[in-house]
Design a protein around this motif. Structure first.
Motif, PDB file in Angstrom:
ATOM      1  N   LEU A  12       0.820  -1.207   0.000  1.00  0.00           N
ATOM      2  CA  LEU A  12       0.000   0.000   0.000  1.00  0.00           C
ATOM      3  C   LEU A  12       0.855   1.259   0.000  1.00  0.00           C
ATOM      4  O   LEU A  12       0.596   2.207  -0.750  1.00  0.00           O
ATOM      5  N   LEU A  13       1.870   1.286   0.839  1.00  0.00           N
ATOM      6  CA  LEU A  13       2.670   2.492   1.015  1.00  0.00           C
ATOM      7  C   LEU A  13       4.146   2.135   1.045  1.00  0.00           C
ATOM      8  O   LEU A  13       4.538   1.108   1.604  1.00  0.00           O
ATOM      9  N   GLU A  14       4.971   2.992   0.449  1.00  0.00           N
ATOM     10  CA  GLU A  14       6.416   2.789   0.465  1.00  0.00           C
ATOM     11  C   GLU A  14       7.106   4.147   0.591  1.00  0.00           C
ATOM     12  O   GLU A  14       6.705   5.125  -0.042  1.00  0.00           O
ATOM     13  N   THR A  15       8.128   4.196   1.428  1.00  0.00           N
ATOM     14  CA  THR A  15       8.973   5.385   1.507  1.00  0.00           C
ATOM     15  C   THR A  15      10.384   5.016   1.065  1.00  0.00           C
ATOM     16  O   THR A  15      10.869   3.922   1.350  1.00  0.00           O
ATOM     17  N   ARG A  16      11.014   5.946   0.373  1.00  0.00           N
ATOM     18  CA  ARG A  16      12.391   5.755  -0.079  1.00  0.00           C
ATOM     19  C   ARG A  16      13.223   6.964   0.322  1.00  0.00           C
ATOM     20  O   ARG A  16      12.993   8.069  -0.168  1.00  0.00           O
ATOM     21  N   VAL A  26      20.941  27.249  11.318  1.00  0.00           N
ATOM     22  CA  VAL A  26      21.372  25.875  11.596  1.00  0.00           C
ATOM     23  C   VAL A  26      20.203  24.971  11.225  1.00  0.00           C
ATOM     24  O   VAL A  26      19.218  24.897  11.970  1.00  0.00           O
ATOM     25  N   PRO A  27      20.222  24.306  10.057  1.00  0.00           N
ATOM     26  CA  PRO A  27      19.093  23.482   9.616  1.00  0.00           C
ATOM     27  C   PRO A  27      18.726  22.414  10.651  1.00  0.00           C
ATOM     28  O   PRO A  27      19.595  21.856  11.331  1.00  0.00           O
ATOM     29  N   VAL A  28      17.415  22.166  10.753  1.00  0.00           N
ATOM     30  CA  VAL A  28      16.903  21.178  11.701  1.00  0.00           C
ATOM     31  C   VAL A  28      16.386  19.981  10.919  1.00  0.00           C
ATOM     32  O   VAL A  28      15.484  20.115  10.082  1.00  0.00           O
ATOM     33  N   THR A  29      16.958  18.817  11.176  1.00  0.00           N
ATOM     34  CA  THR A  29      16.517  17.593  10.516  1.00  0.00           C
ATOM     35  C   THR A  29      15.410  16.946  11.342  1.00  0.00           C
ATOM     36  O   THR A  29      15.631  16.550  12.489  1.00  0.00           O
ATOM     37  N   LEU A  30      14.211  16.852  10.763  1.00  0.00           N
ATOM     38  CA  LEU A  30      13.067  16.256  11.460  1.00  0.00           C
ATOM     39  C   LEU A  30      13.042  14.747  11.287  1.00  0.00           C
ATOM     40  O   LEU A  30      12.824  14.014  12.259  1.00  0.00           O
ATOM     41  N   VAL A  31      13.196  14.276  10.052  1.00  0.00           N
ATOM     42  CA  VAL A  31      13.343  12.840   9.780  1.00  0.00           C
ATOM     43  C   VAL A  31      14.432  12.669   8.734  1.00  0.00           C
ATOM     44  O   VAL A  31      14.648  13.545   7.894  1.00  0.00           O
ATOM     45  N   LYS A  32      15.115  11.534   8.799  1.00  0.00           N
ATOM     46  CA  LYS A  32      16.275  11.344   7.934  1.00  0.00           C
ATOM     47  C   LYS A  32      16.329   9.922   7.392  1.00  0.00           C
ATOM     48  O   LYS A  32      16.326   8.950   8.150  1.00  0.00           O
ATOM     49  N   ASP A  33      16.323   9.811   6.071  1.00  0.00           N
ATOM     50  CA  ASP A  33      16.567   8.556   5.367  1.00  0.00           C
ATOM     51  C   ASP A  33      15.648   7.431   5.853  1.00  0.00           C
ATOM     52  O   ASP A  33      16.088   6.353   6.228  1.00  0.00           O
ATOM     53  N   ILE A  34      14.352   7.700   5.801  1.00  0.00           N
ATOM     54  CA  ILE A  34      13.350   6.730   6.255  1.00  0.00           C
ATOM     55  C   ILE A  34      12.965   5.821   5.089  1.00  0.00           C
ATOM     56  O   ILE A  34      12.504   6.294   4.048  1.00  0.00           O
ATOM     57  N   ASN A  35      13.119   4.513   5.297  1.00  0.00           N
ATOM     58  CA  ASN A  35      12.795   3.513   4.277  1.00  0.00           C
ATOM     59  C   ASN A  35      11.970   2.396   4.897  1.00  0.00           C
ATOM     60  O   ASN A  35      12.441   1.710   5.812  1.00  0.00           O
ATOM     61  N   PHE A  36      10.741   2.227   4.423  1.00  0.00           N
ATOM     62  CA  PHE A  36       9.943   1.072   4.842  1.00  0.00           C
ATOM     63  C   PHE A  36       8.765   0.915   3.899  1.00  0.00           C
ATOM     64  O   PHE A  36       8.454   1.808   3.100  1.00  0.00           O
ATOM     65  N   ARG A  66       5.808  18.235   2.317  1.00  0.00           N
ATOM     66  CA  ARG A  66       6.627  17.666   1.256  1.00  0.00           C
ATOM     67  C   ARG A  66       8.023  17.352   1.797  1.00  0.00           C
ATOM     68  O   ARG A  66       8.577  18.134   2.583  1.00  0.00           O
ATOM     69  N   PRO A  67       8.616  16.246   1.374  1.00  0.00           N
ATOM     70  CA  PRO A  67       9.959  15.916   1.841  1.00  0.00           C
ATOM     71  C   PRO A  67      11.008  16.835   1.224  1.00  0.00           C
ATOM     72  O   PRO A  67      10.841  17.340   0.109  1.00  0.00           O
ATOM     73  N   THR A  68      12.096  17.024   1.949  1.00  0.00           N
ATOM     74  CA  THR A  68      13.253  17.709   1.391  1.00  0.00           C
ATOM     75  C   THR A  68      13.958  16.808   0.394  1.00  0.00           C
ATOM     76  O   THR A  68      14.421  17.253  -0.658  1.00  0.00           O
ATOM     77  N   GLU A  69      14.023  15.531   0.746  1.00  0.00           N
ATOM     78  CA  GLU A  69      14.580  14.503  -0.128  1.00  0.00           C
ATOM     79  C   GLU A  69      13.728  13.246   0.020  1.00  0.00           C
ATOM     80  O   GLU A  69      13.022  13.061   0.992  1.00  0.00           O
ATOM     81  N   GLY A  70      13.824  12.372  -0.973  1.00  0.00           N
ATOM     82  CA  GLY A  70      13.126  11.091  -0.895  1.00  0.00           C
ATOM     83  C   GLY A  70      11.724  11.139  -1.455  1.00  0.00           C
ATOM     84  O   GLY A  70      11.247  12.179  -1.930  1.00  0.00           O
ATOM     85  N   GLU A  71      11.039  10.004  -1.368  1.00  0.00           N
ATOM     86  CA  GLU A  71       9.754   9.848  -2.031  1.00  0.00           C
ATOM     87  C   GLU A  71       8.784   9.035  -1.187  1.00  0.00           C
ATOM     88  O   GLU A  71       9.187   8.184  -0.395  1.00  0.00           O
ATOM     89  N   VAL A  72       7.496   9.306  -1.390  1.00  0.00           N
ATOM     90  CA  VAL A  72       6.408   8.512  -0.827  1.00  0.00           C
ATOM     91  C   VAL A  72       5.589   7.949  -1.988  1.00  0.00           C
ATOM     92  O   VAL A  72       5.183   8.705  -2.877  1.00  0.00           O
ATOM     93  N   PHE A  73       5.381   6.649  -1.976  1.00  0.00           N
ATOM     94  CA  PHE A  73       4.541   5.988  -2.975  1.00  0.00           C
ATOM     95  C   PHE A  73       3.281   5.476  -2.283  1.00  0.00           C
ATOM     96  O   PHE A  73       3.353   4.841  -1.229  1.00  0.00           O
ATOM     97  N   THR A  79       4.357  10.287  -5.388  1.00  0.00           N
ATOM     98  CA  THR A  79       3.599  11.487  -5.056  1.00  0.00           C
ATOM     99  C   THR A  79       4.426  12.761  -5.102  1.00  0.00           C
ATOM    100  O   THR A  79       3.870  13.858  -5.000  1.00  0.00           O
ATOM    101  N   HIS A  80       5.729  12.650  -5.261  1.00  0.00           N
ATOM    102  CA  HIS A  80       6.597  13.822  -5.162  1.00  0.00           C
ATOM    103  C   HIS A  80       6.313  14.847  -6.263  1.00  0.00           C
ATOM    104  O   HIS A  80       6.462  16.059  -6.045  1.00  0.00           O
ATOM    105  N   THR A  81       5.899  14.386  -7.436  1.00  0.00           N
ATOM    106  CA  THR A  81       5.696  15.295  -8.569  1.00  0.00           C
ATOM    107  C   THR A  81       4.266  15.815  -8.677  1.00  0.00           C
ATOM    108  O   THR A  81       3.965  16.608  -9.576  1.00  0.00           O
TER     109      THR A  81
END
Length: 243
Positions: A12-16, A26-36, A66-73, A79-81
């Motif tokens: 159903l759902l995939e993150t890359r 000083v940039p704040v990273t909320l989530v980083k390199d989440i894959n599942f 919207r993510p800074t990097e990566g994708e949600v399917f 969905t990124h585009t």
């Protein structure tokens, strides 16, 4: 309210490499390199300490940020585009949301609050919307409260109206952000059982952020975050109801 059972669980759902960084001196990273990946009819808990990125991740999964990097399917669709209109339509058609505070419109009845997403999607006639809204509320034990306004309902009842609203457009995925966080123990159990039944009886996937470890232990899977990254992702044997 019943969905036809499927012969096997489908993706159903995939993150890359999902990453969200707030720009600043000083940039704040909320989530980083989440894959599942998450399949149909899963009941998933997202846990972690305060500030670990739980709600930030849920907002990315729900296409609210919207993510800074990566994708949600979602259902295999990237969905990124998608533009704002396409994202809004996907949220209405595929996703349902339940938050810690119900966000029901106080001037409207329970029935009318549940109809709102259907009106926005525009697939059903007014009569069909009213029938579906009433059926959803009745299935959640609120058949006698259709015409009551939120202030005439208990906290648990209001949150179950919010669950019915999340189900209004028959979504594939419900995203819940601390759905029992403001409730007492009795109402917490009612809402949890409602979400459990949605997974078991309708093949709808539920992903819930929770700080309640007892509830998390009773879900099918736990994704635990630390400092915006996945610490562990494990399938678990849910404990029996009320234990």
């Amino acid at each position: 309210m019943q969905k036809q059972a499927q012969p096997e669980r489908t993706l159903l759902l995939e993150t890359r490499h999902l990453t969200r960084i707030l720009p600043a001196i000083v940039p704040v990273t909320l989530v980083k390199d989440i894959n599942f990946t998450v399949g149909e009819a899963e009941f998933v808990a997202i846990t972690g300490p305060s500030g670990s990125g739980k709600s930030s991740l849920l907002y990315l999964l729900g296409l609210l940020d919207r993510p800074t990097e990566g994708e949600v399917f979602i259902n295999g669709k990237e969905t990124h585009t998608l533009d704002k209109t396409e994202l809004a339509h996907m949220r209405l058609a595929k996703l349902g949301f339940v938050f810690q505070f119900h966000f029901l419109l106080p001037e409207f009845t329970a029935l009318d609050n549940v109809m709102i997403p259907m009106q926005k999607l525009g697939k059903l006639s007014l009569a069909q919307q009213r029938k579906r809204s009433g059926d959803l509320l009745a299935a959640l034990g609120l058949g006698d409260f259709l015409h009551r306004k939120p202030m005439q309902l208990s906290g648990g009842q209001r949150q179950r109206v919010a669950v019915a609203r999340a189900l209004a457009n028959d979504p594939d995925l419900i995203l819940a952000d601390e759905p029992t966080g403001s409730l007492d123990s009795v109402a917490t159990e009612q809402v949890f059982q409602t979400l459990r039944d949605i997974v078991d009886q309708q093949n709808t996937t539920v992903i819930a952020v929770t700080h309640d470890m007892d509830l998390a232990d009773r879900m099918d899977r736990r994704i635990h975050l630390v400092d915006g990254m996945i610490d562990y992702d494990r399938t678990q044997m849910p404990t029996s109801s009320g234990s």
